[in-house]
Design an enzyme around this catalytic site. Sequence first.
Site, PDB file in Angstrom:
ATOM      1  N   GLU A  24      54.649  25.071  44.342  1.00 10.92           N
ATOM      2  CA  GLU A  24      54.021  26.158  45.122  1.00 10.92           C
ATOM      3  C   GLU A  24      55.095  26.981  45.827  1.00 10.92           C
ATOM      4  OE1 GLU A  24      50.942  26.949  44.753  1.00 10.92           O
ATOM      5  OE2 GLU A  24      50.437  25.141  43.623  1.00 10.92           O
ATOM      6  N   TRP A  75      56.208  29.341  43.441  1.00  6.78           N
ATOM      7  CA  TRP A  75      55.420  30.581  43.297  1.00  6.78           C
ATOM      8  C   TRP A  75      55.907  31.652  44.275  1.00  6.78           C
ATOM      9  CZ3 TRP A  75      52.189  32.720  39.893  1.00  6.78           C
ATOM     10  CH2 TRP A  75      51.633  31.897  38.909  1.00  6.78           C
ATOM     11  N   TRP A 129      38.097  51.696  38.964  1.00  9.28           N
ATOM     12  CA  TRP A 129      37.629  51.114  40.231  1.00  9.28           C
ATOM     13  C   TRP A 129      36.535  51.984  40.824  1.00  9.28           C
ATOM     14  CZ3 TRP A 129      39.423  46.460  40.354  1.00  9.28           C
ATOM     15  CH2 TRP A 129      40.709  46.175  39.919  1.00  9.28           C
ATOM     16  N   ASN A 154      44.166  28.743  50.396  1.00  8.60           N
ATOM     17  CA  ASN A 154      44.564  29.427  49.164  1.00  8.60           C
ATOM     18  C   ASN A 154      43.413  29.599  48.167  1.00  8.60           C
ATOM     19  OD1 ASN A 154      46.491  30.538  47.223  1.00  8.60           O
ATOM     20  ND2 ASN A 154      46.081  28.640  46.104  1.00  8.60           N
ATOM     21  N   TRP A 208      42.163  46.520  44.041  1.00 10.60           N
ATOM     22  CA  TRP A 208      42.843  45.418  44.732  1.00 10.60           C
ATOM     23  C   TRP A 208      43.686  45.898  45.912  1.00 10.60           C
ATOM     24  CZ3 TRP A 208      48.117  45.721  44.983  1.00 10.60           C
ATOM     25  CH2 TRP A 208      48.765  46.518  44.032  1.00 10.60           C
ATOM     26  N   TRP A 257      47.390  39.357  44.891  1.00 11.69           N
ATOM     27  CA  TRP A 257      46.259  40.269  44.658  1.00 11.69           C
ATOM     28  C   TRP A 257      46.292  40.787  43.224  1.00 11.69           C
ATOM     29  CZ3 TRP A 257      41.715  41.558  46.861  1.00 11.69           C
ATOM     30  CH2 TRP A 257      41.486  41.074  48.155  1.00 11.69           C
TER      31      TRP A 257
END
Length: 451
Positions: free
Chosen positions: A274, A277, A305, A341, A359, A382
Site C-alpha cells: 500500500e 501505491w 459527463w 479506503n 471525477w 479518483w
Amino acid sequence: MSPRHPALVWLRDDLRLADNPALRAAVDGDRPVVVLYVLDEQSREIRPLGGATRWWLHHSLTALQQRLEERGGSLVLRRGTAEDVIPAVVAETHAEAVFWNRRYGAAREIDARLKTRLRDDGIEVASFSANLLVEPWEVTTGQGEPFKVFTPFWKAAQERPFRDAVPEPREIEGHRADGDRLDDWGLLPTHPNWAGGLRETWEPGELGARHRLEEFVEDRLADYHRRDEPAVDATSGLSPHLRFGEISPIQIWDRLHGPLDGGALRNRAKFLSEVGWREFNHSILFQQPRLHRDSFRPEWDAFPWEKPHAAELDAWKQGRTGIPLVDAGMRELWHSGVMHNRVRMVTASFLVKNLLVDWRVGEAWFWDTLVDADEASNPGNWQWVAGSGADAAPYFRVFNPELQREKFDKHDRYVKRWVPELGTDEYPDPIVDLKQSRQAALDAYQHLRNS
Ligand code: FAD
C-alpha cells in the site's frame, strides 16, 4: 575570521527533523542554519491547500517550531511566491547555500527555475530525495519507459537499493531571520469552527507520526488482513503524516523490517505494497504533473459527463443520498478529515458512475476535506476509480454500494456509527435508482468507446 554565512533549508512537504536529508546536509556543513517555510498561495504551479490540510499545516508547523527550538534552531515563516521569497531571504541573511528535499508535481518547475537562478548568483544549491522510497525516474521498464501498471512497478521499485535514513540533528545552530506569526496566516477555521472532529482524531507533527507508526505496528498490523472492513481499526492512519512528511517512507520501511511478532510479519508485505501505491501515484504525478486537471489517459477527455445537479451533489457531500454506505463515508470524511479506503472507492464510484459527475468535481471536494489530500494520491485514485487513470479499474466495473455494505460491513457497525437514523423516517430515500443509473453509466461508456 570571516563571518560564517548560514545555509538555508527550505522545508515543504517534509516537516520533520529525523531522516531529513536537506536539514542534515545544512547542519553537517558546520554553518548556522535558517529553517524556512513559505506559504505560497500565488504561484500557478501550486494548488492552494484545502480547508482540512490548512488545519493540519497549522498544527504541524507549531509542532515543528517547538522541536526546532528545543535543539537551538527556529522556524522562519514567510508568505509569498517562493520565487520572490527565497532570493529575498538569501539576500537578507547572506546565506551561501540553499537546500531542499524534492517534490514531484508541477511545483518542481519552480524548484528548477530557482536552482538555476541561485546558482547563477553563486549560491550553492542541493536537492535531496526524502519523501519517496525511490525517485520516479529510477524505476523504469526494460525499455527505459515509466511504468503504467502497479505490479511490475512495485516489483522493480523493491529491487532498487533504498537510501539509508539520516539521523536527526541533536543540535542546530539557528540563525534568525524576520518572519510572520503563524496565527496571522489564518489557517484555522473560525466561522464556523468545524475542526472539533479533526482535533479529536489527530495529533499532527513528527512525534504524533512516530507514535502512530509504533502503535500500528504493535496493536493493529496483525489485523491488517481485515483492512477492507471499515468498522475494524486495522490500518495505520499514517496518510496525513506521510502527506506532510512528518515521517518518511524510509522510516516506515525500516521499522517494518525491525522487530515484529508473527501476526505483524504475515501482514507486512501487504501493508508495504500500500505504501507502494503511494510511490506509484507519485511516479504517475511525475509523468503527468497536472494530474488533478488532465486525464492520465487522454481519450477520456471525450467522456460525456453530466453537468452536476446541485441538489444531488450537495446530498453526496453531506451524506444524504439515501445510500447508507455512501452517506456513512461522506459523514466520516466531514467529521474526521479521512475516510476508510474501501469507502473512498465506493463513494467515488457512486459520484462518477451512478451520478455521472466528472471525477474532477469529487476530487476537488476530497481535496478540500481530507487531511491527507495529496496531489499524487488524490487525483491518482479518483482517476483510478473513474477509469481514466493508470492501471485503472475498468469503467464497466461499477461498485454496487449495497453489495459492498453486505460484504464489508455485514452487521452495519460502520454504517450505524455514522448514520444512526438509518431505518427511521428521518433517513432519506435513495436519490437514484442504482440499477438504472448503472445502466446509464454503461451506455455513456459505450458512447466513449464508439467516439
Ligand atoms: P494504510 O492502509 O495504513 O496504508 C499505508 C499507507 O499507504 C497510507 O498511509 C498511504 O500513504 C498509502 N496508501 C494506501 N492506499 C493507498 C492508495 N490507494 N493510493 C496511494 N497511497 C495509498 N491517499 C492519500 O494519502 N491521499 C489522498 O488524497 C487520497 N485520496 C484518495 C481518494 C480516493 C477516491 C481513493 C479511493 C483513495 C484515496 N487515497 C488517498 C488512498 C487511501 O484511501 C488512503 O491512503 C488510506 O485510506 C489512508 O489510510 P491509512 O493511512 O490508514 O492506510
